[in-house]
Write a protein that holds these residues in place. Sequence first.
Motif, mmCIF file in Angstrom:
data_model
loop_
_atom_site.group_PDB
_atom_site.id
_atom_site.type_symbol
_atom_site.label_atom_id
_atom_site.label_comp_id
_atom_site.label_asym_id
_atom_site.label_seq_id
_atom_site.Cartn_x
_atom_site.Cartn_y
_atom_site.Cartn_z
ATOM 1 N N ALA A 30 0.833 -1.205 0.000
ATOM 2 C CA ALA A 30 0.000 0.000 0.000
ATOM 3 C C ALA A 30 0.865 1.251 0.000
ATOM 4 N N ARG A 31 1.919 1.251 0.794
ATOM 5 C CA ARG A 31 2.808 2.411 0.842
ATOM 6 C C ARG A 31 3.458 2.652 -0.528
ATOM 7 N N LEU A 32 3.917 1.561 -1.135
ATOM 8 C CA LEU A 32 4.599 1.696 -2.420
ATOM 9 C C LEU A 32 3.635 2.116 -3.528
ATOM 10 N N ALA A 33 2.470 1.482 -3.581
ATOM 11 C CA ALA A 33 1.482 1.849 -4.597
ATOM 12 C C ALA A 33 1.026 3.287 -4.415
ATOM 13 N N GLY A 34 0.899 3.708 -3.146
ATOM 14 C CA GLY A 34 0.498 5.082 -2.881
ATOM 15 C C GLY A 34 1.501 6.104 -3.369
ATOM 16 N N ASP A 35 2.760 5.691 -3.493
ATOM 17 C CA ASP A 35 3.807 6.572 -4.010
ATOM 18 C C ASP A 35 4.069 6.346 -5.494
ATOM 19 N N GLY A 36 3.196 5.604 -6.139
ATOM 20 C CA GLY A 36 3.268 5.480 -7.594
ATOM 21 C C GLY A 36 3.988 4.270 -8.139
ATOM 22 N N TRP A 37 4.478 3.390 -7.269
ATOM 23 C CA TRP A 37 5.139 2.192 -7.748
ATOM 24 C C TRP A 37 4.119 1.214 -8.333
ATOM 25 N N GLN A 38 4.549 0.483 -9.368
ATOM 26 C CA GLN A 38 3.769 -0.647 -9.870
ATOM 27 C C GLN A 38 4.150 -1.859 -9.017
ATOM 28 N N VAL A 39 3.177 -2.416 -8.311
ATOM 29 C CA VAL A 39 3.437 -3.482 -7.342
ATOM 30 C C VAL A 39 2.859 -4.796 -7.844
ATOM 31 N N VAL A 167 -7.534 2.567 4.809
ATOM 32 C CA VAL A 167 -6.839 1.389 5.317
ATOM 33 C C VAL A 167 -5.493 1.279 4.617
ATOM 34 N N LEU A 168 -4.433 1.186 5.392
ATOM 35 C CA LEU A 168 -3.081 1.128 4.830
ATOM 36 C C LEU A 168 -2.764 -0.325 4.473
ATOM 37 N N ARG A 169 -3.377 -0.775 3.398
ATOM 38 C CA ARG A 169 -3.195 -2.163 2.967
ATOM 39 C C ARG A 169 -3.607 -2.295 1.507
ATOM 40 N N ARG A 170 -2.831 -3.048 0.762
ATOM 41 C CA ARG A 170 -3.158 -3.343 -0.636
ATOM 42 C C ARG A 170 -3.049 -4.846 -0.829
ATOM 43 N N ARG A 171 -4.153 -5.482 -1.154
ATOM 44 C CA ARG A 171 -4.164 -6.931 -1.239
ATOM 45 C C ARG A 171 -3.278 -7.425 -2.379
ATOM 46 N N LEU A 172 -2.482 -8.448 -2.072
ATOM 47 C CA LEU A 172 -1.621 -9.071 -3.075
ATOM 48 C C LEU A 172 -2.204 -10.385 -3.569
#
Length: 483
Positions: A30-39, A167-172
Motif C-alpha cells: 500500500a505504501r509503495l502503490a500510494g507513491d506510484g510504484w507498480q506493485v 486502510v493502509l493495505r493493498r491486497r496481493l
Amino acid sequence: MQKPPTGDRRVALLTLGCARNEVDSEELAARLAGDGWQVSTDAAGADVVLVNTCGFVAQAKQDSIDTLLAATDTGAKVVATGCMAERYGRELADSLPEADAVLGFDHYPEISARLSEVLDGKKIESHVPRDRRTLLPLTPVERRAADVVVPGHLTVDEHTPAHLRGVLRRRLDGGPVASLKLASGCDRRCAFCAIPSFRGAFVSRTPEEILAEAEWLARSGVRELVLVSENSTSYGKDLGDPRLLEKLLPQLAAVDGIVRVRASYLQPAETRPGLVEVLATTPGVAPYFDLSFQHASEPVLRRMRRFGSTERFLDLLASVRTLSPDAGARSNFIVGFPGETRADVDELARFLESARLDAVGVFAYSDEDGTEAASLPGKVRADTVQRRYQRITDLVEQLCAQRADDRVGSVVEVLVDACEDGEVEGRAAHQAPEVDGSTTLVEGGVELATLRPGDLVAARVTGSAGVDLVAVPEKVLSSASRS
C-alpha cells in the motif's frame, strides 16, 4: 543511468513465512502503490525485488536466503526486509553481498524512498539489530503512546477516527480469505523462541482499527477472516480489557459479507472459559482451536518456561468438545528439547493418542540464536532427536488421518477457495488455510459448475485421505458476489 518516473518503477514483493508476514507485505504494498510504484508478486520484469523474509527457524532462514539469491538472477535490485533482516541486520548484509540492501522494520514508513535510493545506486547502511522488547514500556497499557514502528499497525492518519481513515493495505492475493492482524509481539519468555526479541513486546490494535479493516476486506470480496498475531489470547490486555477478544469476535462475524471468522495462535494457559464459549458457540465464528501446546510432559514444559500437562490440556479440549463436539483443534510440538527423556516422549505420545487433534506440526529441536534454550544443559544427541521426531511424526500422521476418517458421514460447512478445471476445493471449519488440509467437493448434490470461490456450502463428508476430506455439497448456505 537516468531514473524512470516513479510511476514506471516496478517492485515485486515476495513473502516468506507466516500469515503475519503476509499482512506486513500488504502494508508495504500500500505504501509503495500510494507513491506510484507498480506493485506485483512476479519478479519477472521488476526493477526491485523486495523479499519479506522469515527468521523463525533454520529452514525458514535458509528458504529466505535461497529466495534472495534466486531473485538476483532476474537482474533486478534485490532488497531483504522482514523478520530475518530485522533479526540479523548488518550481519546478514555482510554475509549476503548479493543483496543490494537489508532493511529493518524502522525503514517501513519510508519504504518508497529507500527503494528509490537503492534503484538509484545509493548505499543504505544496514541497521544494527536490537532487542525490540526494550523499545516499548514495560507496562502494557503505556505502549500505545510510544513512538515505535510496529509492522501492521501503522496508519494513514492516526488523528482521524479509524472508521473514516483509509486502510493502509493493498491486497496481493484476491482470494476469498484474508489474514487480519490483531496484535504484534509477545510478552512470553518461552525458552526456545527468539521471536519477541525481533518482533518486540505485545501491542494490540484497537477494535475500531480491526473492524474498519475487516469491513474494507469484506468490500474487496473477502469472506473469511483469519485473525493472526504472535499471541491472540493476550489481545486487549494493553487496552485495559483482557477479555476484549471475546467481545470482538461476534462483532467481526457480524460484518456484512463475512461468513467465517477464525482465530489462530491461542496460548492454552490464557484460553479462558469465556473465550472457549465464544469460539465454540458464536454463529459465524469457526469452532477452531489453534492451541500452542508445544509438549505434554510437565517437566519439559517447565524447562520451556511454559505451563500445562497432559491432564490440563485434555481437560481444555474436553471443555471445547462439551460445547462443540465437532470443533477443530490443532497444535505444534517440539521434540528433542534439552533434558527431554524417553519417558517425556512417551508422555507426549500418550497425550496425542487421547487428544484427537485434526492437524499437528512437529519440529525437531535445534538451538536458536539468542534463546535461553541454546545455553541449557542436557542437550539431546542429534540422531536421537531425529529418531524421536520420526516417531512422533509417524504417530500424528496416523492419528490425524483417523480423526479425518471419523468425520465421514458428518455434515461440514465448506468455504470454496478455488474452482479450476472442474475441480472445486475448499475448507471446512476445522481446516485453516494451507496448514490443516482441504476438502474436495464432488458431484452428487449442488451442481459443481454453479459454485464460485467464496461460496459457503453445507457438504456431507464421504471420504478422507490423510487430513483431507471429500464431500458432496448439499446446500449453498451463502453465495459470494457474482459481480
